[in-house]
Structure formats: structure tokens, C-alpha cells
Design an enzyme around this catalytic site. Structure first.
Site, mmCIF file in Angstrom:
data_model
loop_
_atom_site.group_PDB
_atom_site.id
_atom_site.type_symbol
_atom_site.label_atom_id
_atom_site.label_comp_id
_atom_site.label_asym_id
_atom_site.label_seq_id
_atom_site.Cartn_x
_atom_site.Cartn_y
_atom_site.Cartn_z
ATOM 1 N N GLY A 76 10.479 -4.022 1.791
ATOM 2 C CA GLY A 76 11.128 -3.079 2.315
ATOM 3 C C GLY A 76 12.157 -3.768 1.456
ATOM 4 O O GLY A 76 13.196 -5.236 1.703
ATOM 5 N N PRO B 25 0.781 -0.645 0.148
ATOM 6 C CA PRO B 25 -0.072 0.092 0.015
ATOM 7 C C PRO B 25 0.921 1.358 -0.313
ATOM 8 O O PRO B 25 2.064 1.260 0.860
ATOM 9 C CB PRO B 25 -1.279 0.203 1.232
ATOM 10 N N MET B 26 0.609 2.418 -0.752
ATOM 11 C CA MET B 26 1.185 3.160 -0.895
ATOM 12 C C MET B 26 0.632 4.719 -1.164
ATOM 13 O O MET B 26 -0.247 4.919 -1.552
ATOM 14 C CB MET B 26 2.326 3.101 -2.093
ATOM 15 N N CYS C 257 2.234 3.974 9.672
ATOM 16 C CA CYS C 257 2.148 5.630 8.976
ATOM 17 C C CYS C 257 3.274 6.195 9.701
ATOM 18 O O CYS C 257 3.080 6.372 11.306
ATOM 19 C CB CYS C 257 0.930 6.198 8.936
ATOM 20 N N LYS D 187 -0.334 -4.375 9.309
ATOM 21 C CA LYS D 187 0.814 -4.139 8.839
ATOM 22 C C LYS D 187 1.802 -3.212 9.605
ATOM 23 O O LYS D 187 1.240 -1.899 10.006
ATOM 24 C CB LYS D 187 0.800 -3.381 7.850
HETATM 25 C C1 LIG Z 1 5.287 6.933 -0.610
HETATM 26 C C2 LIG Z 1 4.947 5.947 -0.127
HETATM 27 C C3 LIG Z 1 3.677 6.074 0.160
HETATM 28 C C4 LIG Z 1 3.763 4.825 1.681
HETATM 29 N N1 LIG Z 1 1.825 5.097 2.123
HETATM 30 C C5 LIG Z 1 1.817 3.837 2.743
HETATM 31 C C6 LIG Z 1 0.199 3.700 3.158
HETATM 32 O O1 LIG Z 1 -0.260 4.569 3.132
HETATM 33 N N2 LIG Z 1 0.518 2.305 3.874
HETATM 34 C C7 LIG Z 1 0.846 1.055 4.378
HETATM 35 O O2 LIG Z 1 1.011 0.797 5.274
HETATM 36 N N3 LIG Z 1 2.555 1.769 3.966
HETATM 37 C C8 LIG Z 1 3.123 3.124 3.310
HETATM 38 N N4 LIG Z 1 4.439 2.928 2.573
HETATM 39 C C9 LIG Z 1 5.174 1.805 3.463
HETATM 40 C C10 LIG Z 1 5.401 1.018 1.788
HETATM 41 O O3 LIG Z 1 3.680 0.283 2.061
HETATM 42 C C11 LIG Z 1 6.123 -0.122 2.318
HETATM 43 O O4 LIG Z 1 6.421 -0.389 3.709
HETATM 44 C C12 LIG Z 1 7.986 0.580 2.521
HETATM 45 O O5 LIG Z 1 7.884 1.342 1.321
HETATM 46 C C13 LIG Z 1 8.529 -0.443 1.895
HETATM 47 O O6 LIG Z 1 8.955 -0.717 0.843
HETATM 48 P P1 LIG Z 1 9.957 -0.621 -0.262
HETATM 49 O O7 LIG Z 1 10.926 -0.299 -0.094
HETATM 50 O O8 LIG Z 1 9.419 -1.616 -1.336
HETATM 51 O O9 LIG Z 1 9.247 0.535 -1.019
HETATM 52 C C14 LIG Z 1 4.319 3.908 1.524
HETATM 53 C C15 LIG Z 1 5.583 3.958 1.440
HETATM 54 C C16 LIG Z 1 6.184 4.732 -0.126
HETATM 55 C C17 LIG Z 1 7.522 5.400 -0.673
#
Ligand SMILES: Cc1cc2nc3c(=O)[nH]c(=O)nc-3n(C[C@H](O)[C@H](O)[C@H](O)COP(=O)(O)O)c2cc1C
Length: 323
Positions: free
Chosen positions: A205, A17-18, A104, A143
């Protein structure tokens, strides 16, 4: 077959989720680029508080497509009644799983006790998960982050609590709230969580390559993993990871494919959002997607584009002239 509670998960690579990114157009784009290669699609996080007041913007954020299966809605908030209400709304809107955001780091979220702040209130966290599990017929997941800060790494304790409260899976982004995205994600913590509970554990991550995928399965004991930023930088990443799991070679997406993709995303956004919001989202995505060619000058130019067409031209020009 991987399952989170009663829900079959189509494969171990899940879209993270992002906020500001994983809206319906982005998820459509990911589906188009990676047919059958994504195990679960999750919405951006959605405020339970806003849903309580029936905010139409938040209601619309729960929309999904009929072929978007399985689909999860992620909620954030602290209040039990509001979270349960939001979960019921998500379920009614078609979510097949509801995830509770406990990670968050944004001040506006943690100030009100939601997101990562839940990891400072163990008893309340247990009550919240229990209330959601009791009220909803779809599986509930959480999460987590590693913990609030380096002195309170408590993901293992919270994972145990989630299991005791009836959650169906636990995702861990192994960084603390104080280090939202810096430093390497600590995958040894994911391994400790996976050892501590019998629910499926999802690691999150820094996964972008087949080598990382292989290493995490060999070392962490997790059942699944999420890809977040890697899917923005390379929206074809899921098909590449699926091919690697099947022992096949898949050509890496080239520059041309990525530009075509940006144009396709602009069209998908135009279908879903008013033009102003559409431009903002496109800039956000383009800024992250162009990271291989990024320069401060390009970032500045993208920021100042006043239309999707101009933004696409800028990216095309930069990418085509880049080595
Ligand atoms: C732009 C952005 C928005 C994010 N928004 C959320 C979110 O709404 N909910 C959540 O649980 N994690 C959020 N995250 C965290 C990601 O879900 C993920 O756990 C984190 O980016 C690490 O994974 P990655 O290295 O694959 O990006 C967000 C990350 C980014 C970069």
C-alpha cells in the site's frame, strides 16, 4: 535470504498482483526495466470457478516466462474443491507459489464469497488454506485486507489463522473492503500483524519512494513489501528502490524513457493478445501511467483512440509539450 516456505525470494520488493495490469506482457516490461530487482512476480487474480470449467482465457492467464523466477499465481474463489483444483492447475502450469486472494472488493467477486468476503468467514478461511496447503507442493500464501469494514478489522486474527493452517507468508493491504483505495494505507496494522505471527509478512500500500521504503522497514517489521500502482506510474520503480537499499543513486526515469516504454509495452501486448484486447489493456495502462501529466482532456482523448498507434501519438504529444 528471504524465503516463503521452501521458495527463495529474490529480494524484498515484490510486484503486487493487479487485475487488468499484471499480465505476462506487463511483467515482461517490469523485468526489462528492473533486471534482478523484483523479488516475486504475481499474476492477475484468476477465477478458480473459471478454471474449473477450463476457461481458456483463465488458463492463458497462468502463463509465465522461463526467466520469470519466482512466479506466483493468485487465485480467487470460495469453494474448497475448485480452489484446490485451480491450485493444482497453477502448479502444473509452472507457478512456484500459489496465493489466495482475500482482498478483492469487487461486487461480482464478493457476492460469490470470494476475495474480501473470505474475511467474513474465519472457519471457512482456515479450512480453505489448510486444504490448499495439503493438496499443493508449492508454498501457499494469502493476501488479506485490513478487514471487511471499519468495524471488523480482523487482519491479525486471519494472519494467525493462515499461519496455523500452514501458509508460508501473509500479505496485508491495510485498507478495508469498504475503502478499496482511498485514505492512507494503515501501516501500523501491518506492524501488528508482523508482531502477531512468525511467518514473513508482506506489506502492500502506497509505496513508491526510497523514503517510504526506509520508513516501512524501520517501523512495520515486515519482511517484504509489494508495489502496485507505483509500478504503473513508474515502471522503473524497483530498480530505484533496489539502488536506494544498496546506498546507490539511480537517475529517475525521464519523460522520454517512459514514452519508449509505452511503445515497448504495446509491442509486448501485440505478441500475447488479440488486437482488441491489446488496445483495451494499453489504454488502461496509459491512463494510469500518464498520471503526472494527466488532464480530463487527455483522459478523454485516450479513451477515444481507436488504435495503439494513435494512442501512442496522443501520449507522445501530451508528454512532450508538458512542462
Ligand atoms: C488496478 C488494480 C488491480 C488490482 N488487482 C488486484 C488483484 O487482482 N489481486 C490483489 O490481491 N490485489 C489487487 N489489487 C491491490 C494491489 O495488489 C495492492 O494491494 C493495492 O493497490 C495497494 O498497493 P499500491 O498502493 O502499491 O497500489 C489491485 C490494485 C489495482 C490498483
Amino acid at each position: 535470504m528471504l524465503r516463503f516456505g521452501s521458495l527463495e525470494i529474490a529480494g524484498p520488493a515484490l510486484l503486487a498482483p493487479m487485475s487488468g495490469i499484471t499480465d505476462r506482457p506487463f511483467r515482461r516490461l517490469i523485468r526489462r526495466c528492473n533486471p534482478s530487482a523484483v523479488g516475486l512476480y504475481t499474476s492477475e487474480f484468476i477465477s478458480a470457478e473459471a478454471l474449473w470449467y477450463n476457461s481458456q482465457r483463465s488458463v492463458l492467464m497462468m502463463r509465465s516466462d522461463p526467466d520469470e523466477i519466482p512466479f506466483a499465481v493468485q487465485l480467487f474463489g470460495r469453494d474448497l474443491d475448485r480452489m484446490v483444483n485451480a491450485g493444482e492447475m497453477a502448479q502444473k502450469a509452472g507457478a512456484q507459489l500459489v496465493d489466495i486472494n482475500c482482498g478483492c472488493p469487487a461486487p461480482k467477486v464478493v457476492k460469490r464469497g470470494g476475495g474480501a468476503a473470505l474475511m467474513r468467514e474465519p472457519e471457512h478461511f482456515s479450512q480453505l488454506v489448510e486444504a490448499m496447503v495439503k493438496a499443493l507442493s508449492v508454498p501457499v500464501t494469502v493476501k488479506l485486507r485490513a478487514g471487511w469494514d471499519e468495524n471488523s478489522i480482523n487482519a491479525v486474527e486471519f494472519a494467525r489463522r493462515a499461519e496455523d493452517a500452514g501458509a508460508s507468508a501473509v500479505a496485508v493491504h491495510p485498507r478495508t473492503r469498504r475503502k478499496p483505495y482511498s485514505g492512507d494505507a494503515d501501516w501500523s496494522l501491518v506492524a501488528r500483524v508482523a508482531q502477531a505471527i512468525s511467518l514473513p509478512v508482506i506489506g502492500s500500500g502506497d509505496i513508491t519512494t526510497a523514503e517510504q521504503q526506509k520508513e516501512l522497514f524501520e517501523t512495520s517489521g515486515c519482511a517484504a513489501f509489494m508495489v502496485g500502482r507505483g509500478a504503473i506510474a513508474n515502471p522503473f520503480v524497483f530498480r530505484e528502490l533496489a539502488a536506494a537499499r544498496a546506498g546507490e543513486q539511480v537517475p529517475q526515469a525521464g519523460k522520454g524513457e517512459r514514452i519508449t516504454l509505452l511503445a515497448a509495452y504495446a509491442e509486448l501486448l501485440a505478441e500475447d493478445l488479440p488486437r482488441r484486447a491489446h488496445l483495451g489493456r494499453l489504454k488502461n495502462f496509459a491512463n494510469r501511467m500518464v498520471s503526472p501529466w494527466e488532464t480530463p482532456e487527455l483522459r478523454r482523448r485516450l479513451l477515444h483512440c481507436d488504435s495503439p498507434e494513435r494512442l501512442l501519438d496522443e501520449v507522445r504529444r501530451t508528454v512532450e509539450t508538458a512542462a
